[in-house]
Enzyme design. Structure first.
Site, PDB file in Angstrom:
ATOM      1  N   SER A  24     -57.813 -14.450  33.784  1.00 26.42           N
ATOM      2  CA  SER A  24     -57.653 -15.325  34.952  1.00 26.42           C
ATOM      3  C   SER A  24     -56.219 -15.497  35.419  1.00 26.42           C
ATOM      4  O   SER A  24     -55.994 -16.017  36.523  1.00 26.42           O
ATOM      5  CB  SER A  24     -58.255 -16.702  34.649  1.00 26.42           C
ATOM      6  OG  SER A  24     -59.659 -16.613  34.514  1.00 26.42           O
ATOM      7  N   GLU A  68       0.791  -1.226   0.000  1.00 26.03           N
ATOM      8  CA  GLU A  68       0.000   0.000   0.000  1.00 26.03           C
ATOM      9  C   GLU A  68       0.826   1.281   0.000  1.00 26.03           C
ATOM     10  O   GLU A  68       0.403   2.280  -0.581  1.00 26.03           O
ATOM     11  CB  GLU A  68      -0.953   0.005   1.207  1.00 26.03           C
ATOM     12  CG  GLU A  68      -2.030  -1.060   1.154  1.00 26.03           C
ATOM     13  CD  GLU A  68      -2.956  -0.910  -0.040  1.00 26.03           C
ATOM     14  OE1 GLU A  68      -3.264   0.238  -0.436  1.00 26.03           O
ATOM     15  OE2 GLU A  68      -3.351  -1.942  -0.601  1.00 26.03           O
TER      16      GLU A  68
END
Length: 816
Positions: free
Chosen positions: A476, A194
């Protein structure tokens, strides 16, 4: 001047004119103006440099918050679940082998396990990993745990599963590492391909640009780039990837500014921590630290030469050279980088040959990644109470969550299967544009931790979390709150309520502000006198309406608040039947208090938070544990809910293949709009809701719509035989009583065992109140239930025997 040629005289005249112009510019107002312009330009550039340097520091420090599931810990003396350990290792990318075990590999034998733990780096803390040897005794318990050096360990933490990330504006996934932790061969590989003159240029390499232009002209296409590492870093941190002249000029200016303000070593470290190296779903892999984990399962400090060359080669084209997708192309690129390093003198011939001969050894791809989106939304909301958005999106925190991956998968599977089965069997439940929904919550009652959460059928279709945000009438499933109110010692009543107390199941009408309230039972029938236990097990509405009137709505609300229910509860008679709206998480948490024997720990999802340096932050405000009811009081309700599974509305749990101990209750609202089923074991509390978002009628009770989801999850989570059994605490006494009268059984009258709080056992015997007919009716009903239970137990036992013999048992959707 007369001796000069005409051209010489013209040149001299031009020079004199220029000097006179400069003298004029350097005098008077013009000089001041030029000086001001020059100073402004220099100040602007200095300001630009400072802004670039400041932005650089902020950008390089920004890290997402990473969220991990609860880690799997192996400890001496425990009996680990082999299948669970195997599944955990496969999910986290380990490879099962038969021979020698290396990093990222494991072998689970009958008496010895060997696990090559990956090196881990979590929030700046590095665990070097290494091979551990776990020896088991004949009963499957861990006898010893030793590391590779032979030293005995009290326990070992296996790699936690990454379940989510809280991002900022960009979805960049990276793990920062310091330059000194990065191997030299990786640094050299990156510089070789690079930017070979990185330490010699000032941000822009004119020689490289010229060379790239010549190479591109010769190839008649773009084959090389001239950008330096500094330019690439500027583009990655501050600019878009668009290829325009203006962007290139900005990139160059930023590169020059960075070179003036930041050292070369700091720039190189930032580049290696931020360069784009691939994609993991929607997240972008940035930096060699995360890339090393993602591709190889190593910490970056443990990379080999060939692995470093592969990462350096990927930089040029992360999509083109993606190792998982294009292994052949990636290997060719790796070998080219190795050859370039050899030409530059960074690798010897022998090292080059050995590295080139190595195959492309990548990390074992983990199985389908867990993405509990509803749970993560709930956790993020909990975190926002203690941290700012900036801290969560860029502070680099590590959150250890309470989620148990195996239970979350079981929850998602149970919801999906349950809804599909309901829609197959009941055509009216399949709606276009308004699908049937469900939610499930699983808690650890001993800690209040949320182990699993499903907030709906599909997060992609609807992000609304029905587990924590939706409020519906519980029906319930609220009755245990009423029962606990009556049974606790806090209720002032001349005759304390017990499970044997008699309640009237006869028509009832109550005048209220809204008019006459006339509750009815589910089956439309009335049974006369029932014990409190029978009324709760059978979910009889009218007896519980009477019980609610006896203790009072205000007392019921106090009990609900003590159990952790915070939603508004209207102090009306219908409250006893679950008429006020609550969330599934609240209701499940209330049952969790019963499972924890009266200890209330608010539900929460965060176990620990670490900062970017690995320091543990202060625990979040989840609420201190508080004993709100005695173990004896809660056990009475647990005893009745155990009976509800054996004899009452929860007995369908057995039909779905779960035979372990469980206390549970179903719930159905008026008009059959909401179906609930909530229950618990000593180690797990689970709540399920099924219904439509618009409150449409589903036409099924909770025992038919929600129970299958509950039972399917519980069977997967704890196995068909279940887990630990409930223990009777001190302060509870067992006495035989006459179920028809609730009085102590004695000579000449029938008795059944019942639990009482100490000091509440009835002193009067039932002999003086003997009623042959009532006794006979009750006896017939009890014996019929007992014979039915025995037949069901025999059938389940026989089915398990057939399954062990290899016979495939097809379990239908209908529990009957």
């Amino acid at each position: 001047d007369s001796l000069k040629t005409p051209r010489a005289r013209e040149t001299t005249t031009s020079v004199r004119r220029t000097l006179r112009f400069i003298r004029r510019q350097l005098t008077g107002r013009r000089f001041v103006l030029h000086l001001a312009v020059t100073a402004t330009l220099l100040a602007s550039y200095a300001l630009f440099e400072r802004r670039v340097a400041s932005s650089f520091e902020a950008a390089t420090a920004a890290l997402p918050t990473r969220i991990y599931a609860r880690p799997l810990i192996l400890q001496n003396g425990e009996r680990p679940d082999r299948e669970r350990v195997d599944a955990h290792l496969r999910r986290t990318g380990y490879r099962r082998v038969r021979g020698q075990v290396g990093s990222g590999e494991y072998r689970l034998g009958s008496s010895e396990w060997r696990i090559g733990r990956h090196p881990m780096r979590i929030a700046g803390v590095r665990d070097p990993g290494g091979v551990v040897r776990v020896r088991l005794d004949r009963r499957g318990r861990i006898r010893t745990i030793r590391n590779a050096e032979g030293s005995e360990l009290p326990g070992v933490v296996l790699e936690p599963e990454l379940i989510g990330t809280l991002w900022g504006e960009t979805r960049r996934d990276r793990v920062p590492v310091r330059l000194e932790e990065i191997p030299d061969h990786l640094v050299q590989a990156v510089l070789t391909v690079e930017d070979r003159r990185f330490f010699d240029h000032g941000g822009v390499d004119l020689r490289r640009i010229a060379g790239a232009m010549v190479a591109n002209v010769r190839a008649r296409r773009i084959t090389q780039g001239g950008s330096t590492l500094t330019q690439q870093l500027a583009r990655t941190l501050f600019l878009s990837p668009d290829r325009t002249l203006f962007r290139k000029l900005r990139e160059t200016a930023i590169a020059f500014a960075l070179e003036r303000r930041v050292s070369k070593e700091r720039l190189l470290e930032a580049y290696l921590n931020h360069i784009y190296l691939g994609q993991n779903g929607a997240a972008a892999i940035h930096g060699v630290g995360r890339a090393a984990q993602f591709y190889f399962g190593h910490d970056v400090s443990d990379l080999s030469v060939e692995e470093s060359a592969l990462l350096a080669g990927v930089i040029r084209g992360p999509s083109l050279y993606a190792p998982f997708r294009n292994p052949t192309t990636a290997k060719a690129r790796r070998d080219l980088v190795l050859a370039m390093m050899h030409e530059r003198g960074e690798l010897g011939a022998r090292t080059l040959e050995q590295a080139t001969d190595q195959p492309l050894e990548l990390r074992e791809r983990s199985s389908a990644r867990l993405s509990p989106r509803y749970y993560l939304d709930y956790l993020a909301a909990e975190l926002r109470d203690s941290f700012t958005a900036s801290e969560l999106e860029s502070g680099g925190l590590a959150v250890i969550a309470s989620l148990e991956p195996s239970l979350q998968r079981a929850a998602e599977d149970a919801v999906r299967r349950g809804l599909d089965a309901l829609e197959r069997q009941f055509a009216h439940l399949s709606r276009d544009g308004q699908p049937l929904q469900a939610a499930l919550v699983a808690l650890d009652p001993s800690s209040g931790e949320v182990l699993a959460m499903v907030g709906g059928r599909s997060y992609g279709s609807s992000q609304f979390n029905r587990a924590s945000l939706a409020r519906r009438q519980p029906g319930s499933v609220f009755k245990p709150v009423v029962a606990l109110t009556a049974l606790s010692r806090a209720v002032e009543h001349r005759d304390p309520f017990t499970l044997a107390s008699t309640l009237e199941d006869v028509p009832l009408s109550v005048e209220t502000r809204q008019g006459l309230w006339t509750p009815s039972n589910y089956d439309g029938e009335f049974y006369g006198d029932l014990s409190l236990r029978e009324a709760l097990e059978g979910s009889r509405n009218v007896p519980f309406a009477r019980l609610g009137l006896e203790v009072g709505p205000e007392r019921i609300i106090e009990t609900a608040r003590a159990l952790g229910i915070t939603s508004y509860l209207a102090p009306v008679p219908s409250l006893a039947l679950g008429a006020s709206e609550v969330s599934l998480l609240e209701m499940t948490g209330a049952y969790g208090v019963l499972a924890a024997e009266g200890l209330r720990i608010p539900p929460h999802s965060v176990r620990a938070v670490l900062d970017s340096e690995g320091r543990r932050l202060e625990d979040l405000e989840t609420g201190a544990p508080e004993l709100v009811f005695s173990p004896a009081e809660t056990y009475l309700v647990t005893s009745a809910l155990l009976g509800a599974v054996e004899r009452g509305t929860g007995r369908g749990v057995r039909a779905y293949g779960y035979d372990g101990p469980v206390a549970a209750k179903s719930g159905t609202t008026n008009g059959y709009r909401d179906a609930w089923f909530v229950g618990y074991t000593p180690e797990l509390t689970v709540g399920v809701w099924v219904g439509f978002d618009d409150g449409g009628r589903i036409g099924l009770p909770g025992s038919r719509a929600a129970l299958p989801v509950f039972a399917g999850f519980l069977r997967t989570a704890l196995g068909p035989e279940g887990g630990a059994d409930f223990q009777v605490p001190s302060g509870v006494e067992l006495v035989h009583v006459d179920p028809a009268t609730g009085l102590r059984a004695g000579w000449g009258c029938y008795g059944e065992p019942e639990f009482f709080l100490a000091g509440t056992i009835p002193e009067e015997g039932c002999g003086d109140r003997w009623d042959t007919r009532r006794w006979w009716d009750r006896r017939v009903r009890v014996e019929s239930d007992r014979l039915g239970q025995e037949a069901a137990r025999w059938l389940r036992s026989r089915l398990r025997e057939l399954e062990r013999e290899g016979v495939k048992i097809l379990r239908g959707d209908n529990p009957r």
